[in-house]
Scaffold this motif. Structure first.
Motif, PDB file in Angstrom:
ATOM      1  N   SER A 287       0.831  -1.205   0.000  1.00 63.53           N
ATOM      2  CA  SER A 287       0.000   0.000   0.000  1.00 63.53           C
ATOM      3  C   SER A 287       0.865   1.255   0.000  1.00 63.53           C
ATOM      4  O   SER A 287       0.635   2.196  -0.753  1.00 63.53           O
ATOM      5  CB  SER A 287      -0.915  -0.008   1.219  1.00 63.53           C
ATOM      6  N   CYS A 288       1.860   1.278   0.867  1.00 64.53           N
ATOM      7  CA  CYS A 288       2.822   2.378   0.858  1.00 64.53           C
ATOM      8  C   CYS A 288       3.861   2.034  -0.195  1.00 64.53           C
ATOM      9  O   CYS A 288       3.981   0.891  -0.595  1.00 64.53           O
ATOM     10  CB  CYS A 288       3.468   2.517   2.225  1.00 64.53           C
ATOM     11  N   GLY A 289       4.610   2.981  -0.647  1.00 64.30           N
ATOM     12  CA  GLY A 289       5.618   2.697  -1.675  1.00 64.30           C
ATOM     13  C   GLY A 289       6.804   1.936  -1.104  1.00 64.30           C
ATOM     14  O   GLY A 289       6.837   1.566   0.067  1.00 64.30           O
ATOM     15  N   PHE A 312      13.872   9.508   2.922  1.00 62.34           N
ATOM     16  CA  PHE A 312      12.948  10.614   2.712  1.00 62.34           C
ATOM     17  C   PHE A 312      11.991  10.283   1.563  1.00 62.34           C
ATOM     18  O   PHE A 312      12.271   9.399   0.747  1.00 62.34           O
ATOM     19  CB  PHE A 312      13.691  11.919   2.438  1.00 62.34           C
ATOM     20  N   LEU A 313      10.871  11.001   1.519  1.00 61.85           N
ATOM     21  CA  LEU A 313       9.855  10.730   0.502  1.00 61.85           C
ATOM     22  C   LEU A 313      10.387  11.015  -0.903  1.00 61.85           C
ATOM     23  O   LEU A 313      10.957  12.083  -1.140  1.00 61.85           O
ATOM     24  CB  LEU A 313       8.624  11.604   0.734  1.00 61.85           C
ATOM     25  N   VAL A 314      10.175  10.100  -1.823  1.00 61.21           N
ATOM     26  CA  VAL A 314      10.602  10.302  -3.213  1.00 61.21           C
ATOM     27  C   VAL A 314       9.865  11.511  -3.786  1.00 61.21           C
ATOM     28  O   VAL A 314      10.459  12.396  -4.384  1.00 61.21           O
ATOM     29  CB  VAL A 314      10.309   9.049  -4.057  1.00 61.21           C
ATOM     30  N   ASP A 315       8.542  11.541  -3.585  1.00 62.84           N
ATOM     31  CA  ASP A 315       7.748  12.702  -3.980  1.00 62.84           C
ATOM     32  C   ASP A 315       7.195  13.311  -2.700  1.00 62.84           C
ATOM     33  O   ASP A 315       6.337  12.725  -2.050  1.00 62.84           O
ATOM     34  CB  ASP A 315       6.612  12.256  -4.906  1.00 62.84           C
ATOM     35  N   PRO A 316       7.703  14.484  -2.335  1.00 61.98           N
ATOM     36  CA  PRO A 316       7.301  15.059  -1.035  1.00 61.98           C
ATOM     37  C   PRO A 316       5.804  15.288  -0.918  1.00 61.98           C
ATOM     38  O   PRO A 316       5.294  15.425   0.195  1.00 61.98           O
ATOM     39  CB  PRO A 316       8.069  16.379  -0.962  1.00 61.98           C
ATOM     40  N   GLY A 322       6.515   6.153  -1.672  1.00 64.36           N
ATOM     41  CA  GLY A 322       7.753   5.480  -1.328  1.00 64.36           C
ATOM     42  C   GLY A 322       8.857   6.431  -0.880  1.00 64.36           C
ATOM     43  O   GLY A 322       8.742   7.648  -0.998  1.00 64.36           O
ATOM     44  N   CYS A 323       9.915   5.822  -0.354  1.00 63.35           N
ATOM     45  CA  CYS A 323      11.010   6.586   0.241  1.00 63.35           C
ATOM     46  C   CYS A 323      12.328   6.162  -0.382  1.00 63.35           C
ATOM     47  O   CYS A 323      12.429   5.083  -0.945  1.00 63.35           O
ATOM     48  CB  CYS A 323      11.096   6.313   1.740  1.00 63.35           C
ATOM     49  N   LYS A 395      18.326 -11.026   6.606  1.00 60.23           N
ATOM     50  CA  LYS A 395      18.950  -9.855   5.977  1.00 60.23           C
ATOM     51  C   LYS A 395      18.222  -9.522   4.681  1.00 60.23           C
ATOM     52  O   LYS A 395      17.874 -10.406   3.905  1.00 60.23           O
ATOM     53  CB  LYS A 395      20.430 -10.129   5.726  1.00 60.23           C
ATOM     54  N   LYS A 396      17.993  -8.235   4.470  1.00 58.84           N
ATOM     55  CA  LYS A 396      17.228  -7.771   3.312  1.00 58.84           C
ATOM     56  C   LYS A 396      17.980  -6.714   2.528  1.00 58.84           C
ATOM     57  O   LYS A 396      18.720  -5.926   3.099  1.00 58.84           O
ATOM     58  CB  LYS A 396      15.892  -7.165   3.780  1.00 58.84           C
ATOM     59  N   ARG A 397      17.739  -6.736   1.229  1.00 53.48           N
ATOM     60  CA  ARG A 397      18.352  -5.738   0.357  1.00 53.48           C
ATOM     61  C   ARG A 397      17.296  -4.719  -0.069  1.00 53.48           C
ATOM     62  O   ARG A 397      16.107  -4.908   0.183  1.00 53.48           O
ATOM     63  CB  ARG A 397      18.923  -6.424  -0.875  1.00 53.48           C
ATOM     64  N   LEU A 398      17.710  -3.660  -0.710  1.00 51.22           N
ATOM     65  CA  LEU A 398      16.788  -2.646  -1.225  1.00 51.22           C
ATOM     66  C   LEU A 398      16.223  -3.101  -2.580  1.00 51.22           C
ATOM     67  O   LEU A 398      16.898  -3.826  -3.290  1.00 51.22           O
ATOM     68  CB  LEU A 398      17.502  -1.306  -1.403  1.00 51.22           C
ATOM     69  N   PRO A 399      15.023  -2.684  -3.011  1.00 56.12           N
ATOM     70  CA  PRO A 399      14.126  -1.883  -2.191  1.00 56.12           C
ATOM     71  C   PRO A 399      13.348  -2.763  -1.218  1.00 56.12           C
ATOM     72  O   PRO A 399      13.077  -3.928  -1.514  1.00 56.12           O
ATOM     73  CB  PRO A 399      13.171  -1.260  -3.220  1.00 56.12           C
ATOM     74  N   LEU A 400      12.995  -2.194  -0.092  1.00 54.75           N
ATOM     75  CA  LEU A 400      12.194  -2.906   0.889  1.00 54.75           C
ATOM     76  C   LEU A 400      10.738  -2.777   0.473  1.00 54.75           C
ATOM     77  O   LEU A 400      10.309  -1.724   0.027  1.00 54.75           O
ATOM     78  CB  LEU A 400      12.420  -2.274   2.261  1.00 54.75           C
ATOM     79  N   SER A 401       9.981  -3.877   0.588  1.00 49.31           N
ATOM     80  CA  SER A 401       8.572  -3.769   0.186  1.00 49.31           C
ATOM     81  C   SER A 401       7.648  -4.355   1.243  1.00 49.31           C
ATOM     82  O   SER A 401       8.083  -5.087   2.132  1.00 49.31           O
ATOM     83  CB  SER A 401       8.354  -4.444  -1.163  1.00 49.31           C
TER      84      SER A 401
END
Ligand SMILES: *[C@@H]1O[C@H](CO)[C@@H](O)[C@H](O)[C@H]1NC(C)=O
Ligand SMILES: *[C@@H]1O[C@H](CO)[C@@H](O)[C@H](O)[C@H]1NC(C)=O
Ligand SMILES: *[C@@H]1O[C@H](CO)[C@@H](O)[C@H](O)[C@H]1NC(C)=O
Ligand SMILES: *[C@@H]1O[C@H](CO)[C@@H](O)[C@H](O)[C@H]1NC(C)=O
Ligand SMILES: *[C@@H]1O[C@H](CO)[C@@H](O)[C@H](O)[C@H]1NC(C)=O
Length: 781
Positions: A287-289, A312-316, A322-323, A395-401
């Motif tokens: 639901s969130c980016g 930080f937010l990709v689109d403020p 998403g961040c 352990k997790k890599r980017l992007p986190l979902s």
């Protein structure tokens, strides 16, 4: 002519026996927003709506009798926002939407017969009818993200969410059918591909299933099965709508029709129960980016999204967009040759009850939280490690979902987030000699431009009134309301620094194309100095120099005094000088020259000379091109002399203050020259004037200004730069610059050179005589 026209229109309405009818060839344009086509009761309207904060429009249907004028339908094209000057016309072949260039942008499509009239109906359905009154096209059969009572979504139909609250572009979620089951899926935006559904609603029997029925009593069902049980609905008192929200929840809203009741939409029912828990797929963000995490807000029955610390937010403007990490993470982000240990570059921030399920690349068992943390820290692939009470370490890599916070389902889970603490990677600027020549020429050009600008400002000034506010506006600065800045900074949420006069917060100005800003809230402003605040503002507002932070605007409202600056994302000079990665000598040379240029401009090159009064590395900001920007300029003059003195001594930053501050004499621009001299030595040696940890240096090295003079007298300048080979290769400049610094820190302000002379000496344009000894640190306090 007028009367027959009206009469003719009246006849047309009469002919169709209904007030909500629209005659053929009627045109509606974005310019007549006040004249939409209304339903007979006036409850629904069809027409153009301006999209908030834009000059774009939407061809839409909305609830017309409530203050929020909520949109329930819009033209279903990939991007429904159309420019001003667009028009829609009712033709025999249907509705045709054209742009200002008269090109068709949307049509109702192939119809089974000729349209005779259109009608905005009282249930919110906009229909195109043939001469025998059968419907050729209905907005109810072409839904967007909303269903209304008396509307049925057929088994081959679909709802598609919008992109965000105010962006009606096709969004990330869909409601559709598989046989007699209706499903919710996230789509692989912007394509049509659907990820596995996160919600299924199954009719218990497939008898007489025609689709998702929202009957005119407000009951919603498939076949015999109600979607929301036990709801008390009252269609006479309330409006209802069911919307697939842009965050993926299918929600039934109600709104009182009477204007004496609270005029808001409230949630009557929703699926799924908690979208933060339900969206759970290998692909898609949730639901969130990406990199965000979702928490269910049970009061408002909707998810909220949070960027973890260090992101930080990709689109403020879009909390659900998403961040991204503040600073580069991952393998390759660091220069491995510098052999810095990860502990010096990264820290690990624990976050309770947060998890990003799936997407692990490693699972370590019987691993304590500490072992898990160290494992992630030393693994450049690891962005976050999830540790739990069962001693698992994922352990997790980017992007986190699919990030979620849940006090219940994730109790005992700790997310260990890797956060970069070293702001700058080791930057390389290979050749600096051509750059210097370039910058010498460049600075002449820039100075010429600045002089021209200042002259222009002086010439323009007298034309305007002397009234405070208008003369402030004249400086190109924006006057902001306190509310606007409160909103821009998300209620002063993210503190990015503390100056001597107030706290600085990060914010975003939506009105100015999402400019990231730093907002300083001033405290300790004596009331009798109000006038000075304004004068000072005007002086600062007129400055324009690449080595000064730009003041974007201010707020002067009631008790509130705030200053709005452009935001610098590379920290300040102290961060890079005294951090782990020492900047190269060439970079330091450029930093020192930039600061000198900025100060010279403040002191001598504009109409109102400004004394900074608080030059120190913390007030020198660094932009993304490693250029220095002097900040906080002029503010010191806002304070009473005594306050400034007291305050600074309390903070223990005595090291940068000129001796005359402690005597009762008037302060001149030479106080900045003194501070510059101290800072020049710090830039040369990459150490603080006064080392906090005394154990790390010998006693005679404790005070940099004293030690530098000793080194100079003993001919051991090289001690100041230790093993810095680049600096040693430039020993001629090194020695000269130490001499300049010693000149700057002379006790008698008259003996110190002006910034202009300092600049000339730095650039090698004048000779530098041998400096006399500076005051000993002990005697100046
Ligand atoms: C009404 O007209 C349409 C075509 O314009 C036709 O298909 C339809 O059968 C007509 N309906 C009736 C009830 O006459
Ligand atoms: C519901 O839709 C039907 C078919 O379009 C229509 O005849 C009826 O009047 C509508 N009911 C209400 C309450 O608007
Ligand atoms: C809506 O969002 C999409 C995707 O980010 C973007 O391309 C489009 O320009 C946005 N539209 C408006 C009106 O902001
Ligand atoms: C309805 O269900 C019956 C059995 O329960 C099944 O045989 C039939 O194919 C189903 N019909 C549809 C249209 O799914
Ligand atoms: C709507 O559906 C409910 C439940 O099936 C039914 O009781 C009610 O009479 C229906 N209302 C109308 C106007 O058909």
């Amino acid at each position: 002519m007028v009367i027959p026209n009206i009469f003719f229109l009246f006849l047309l309405h009469f002919h169709h026996l209904a007030f909500g009818n629209v005659a053929l060839n009627t045109i509606l344009s974005t310019n007549d927003q006040n004249a939409p086509w209304l339903s007979p009761s006036g409850e629904f309207a069809f027409g153009f709506r301006r999209i908030e904060n834009t000059n774009l429009f939407l061809l839409a249907i909305w609830f017309n009798n409530i203050p929020s004028k909520t949109i329930v339908w819009y033209s279903n094209m990939p991007n429904p926002a159309v420019p001003a000057g667009s028009r829609v016309q009712l033709t025999p072949t249907g509705l045709s939407l054209t742009n200002p260039q008269d090109q068709a942008t949307w049509k109702t499509g192939e119809l089974q017969g000729d349209v005779s009239y259109a009608e905005m109906r009282d249930d919110g359905n906009f229909v195109l009818a043939s001469s025998n009154s059968s419907y050729l096209w209905q907005s109810f059969n072409n839904p967007t993200d909303t269903l209304l009572p008396n509307q049925t979504l057929p088994l081959n139909g679909m709802l598609s969410s919008r992109f965000s609250q105010t962006n009606y572009t096709k969004g990330r979620f869909e409601l559709y059918f598989n046989e007699v089951i209706f499903l919710l899926s996230q789509i692989a935006w912007p394509t049509e591909f659907r990820y596995n559904p996160y919600y299924e609603f199954d009719a218990t029997s497939n008898d007489s299933v025609s689709g998702l029925v929202f009957n005119s009593s407000g009951i919603m069902y498939i076949g015999q099965t109600r979607v929301w049980d036990n709801l008390v609905l009252d269609v006479r008192r309330n409006y209802y709508r069911a919307t697939l929200d842009y965050y993926g929840v299918f929600t039934l809203y109600s709104h009182p029709k009477e204007s004496n009741e609270a005029q808001v939409w409230s949630v009557a029912g929703y699926v799924p129960n908690n979208i933060c828990e339900t969206i759970f797929g290998e692909m898609g963000s949730g639901s969130c980016g990406y990199n965000s995490y979702c928490s269910w807000d049970d009061n408002n029955k909707r998810p909220t999204c949070t960027c973890p610390k260090g992101y930080f937010l990709v689109d403020p403007n879009d909390n659900f967009g998403g961040c991204q990490p503040d600073l580069p993470l991952g393998c390759g982000a660091d220069d491995v040759r510098s052999r810095e240990s990860p502990q010096d570059v990264y820290d690990v921030e624990p976050l309770q009850s947060v998890n990003w399920p799936l997407g692990d690349y490693e699972r370590l068992v019987s691993y304590s939280q500490d072992e898990c943390k160290i494992s992630c820290l030393n693994d450049c692939n690891c962005a976050v490690a999830i540790s739990n009470t069962a001693k698992d370490c994922w352990k997790k890599r980017l992007p986190l979902s699919n990030g979620k916070f849940s006090a219940s389902s994730e109790s005992g889970t700790t997310a260990l987030l890797k956060i970069r603490i070293q702001p700058l990677a080791n930057l390389n600027h290979p050749s600096w000699k051509p750059a210097l020549i370039g910058s010498l020429i460049g600075s002449l050009v820039i100075i010429a431009l600045l002089v021209a600008t200042c002259v222009a400002i002086i010439l323009m000034k007298p034309k305007k009134t002397t009234h405070h506010v208008s003369s402030l506006v004249e400086t190109n600065m924006n006057s902001f309301s306190y509310e606007a800045l409160k909103e821009a900074t998300n209620e002063f949420n993210e503190e990015v620094g503390r100056g001597s006069f107030g706290i600085v917060y990060k914010g975003t100005l939506n009105s100015m194309t999402n400019t990231v800003i730093a907002v300083k809230r001033l405290e300790r402003l004596a009331e009798e100095r109000e006038k000075e605040f304004r004068n000072e503002l005007r002086a600062i507002g007129n400055t324009c120099h690449k080595n000064l932070v730009r003041l974007v605007g201010f707020c002067d409202e009631g008790i509130h005094r705030l200053l709005v600056y452009e935001f610098m994302n590379n920290g300040n000079l102290a961060d890079i000088l005294f951090g782990k990665f020492k900047p190269h000598w060439n970079q330091r040379v450029n930093l020192a020259l930039g600061i000198a240029r900025g100060l010279l401009y403040l002191h001598e090159e504009c109409d109102t000379p400004i004394i900074h009064c608080d030059i120190k590395p913390q007030n020198i900001l660094i932009d993304e091109h490693l250029r220095v920007k002097i900040s906080d300029f002029g503010l010191a003059k806002l304070l009473h002399f005594n306050q400034s003195q007291t305050h600074t001594m309390m903070r223990g930053t005595v090291g940068y203050i000129a001796p005359e501050w402690f005597k009762n004499v008037s302060v001149t621009a030479k106080v900045d020259v003194y501070s510059y001299g101290v800072m020049l030595l710090e830039i040369i040696s990459c150490r603080r004037n006064v080392e906090k940890q005394m154990g790390e240096v010998d006693e005679e090295e404790a005070i940099l200004t004293d030690w530098a003079y000793d080194c100079y007298m003993e001919g051991r300048i090289d001690n100041l730069v230790e093993n810095d080979e680049e600096a040693m290769a430039d020993i001629g400049r090194l020695k000269k610059w130490v001499m300049i610094a010693i000149w700057c820190i002379q006790e008698n302000p008259d003996v110190r050179p002006s910034m202009k002379t300092v600049m000339q000496m730095l650039e090698g344009l004048v000779d530098i005589p041998n400096p006399p000894p500076p005051p000993s640190f002990d005697t100046n306090v």
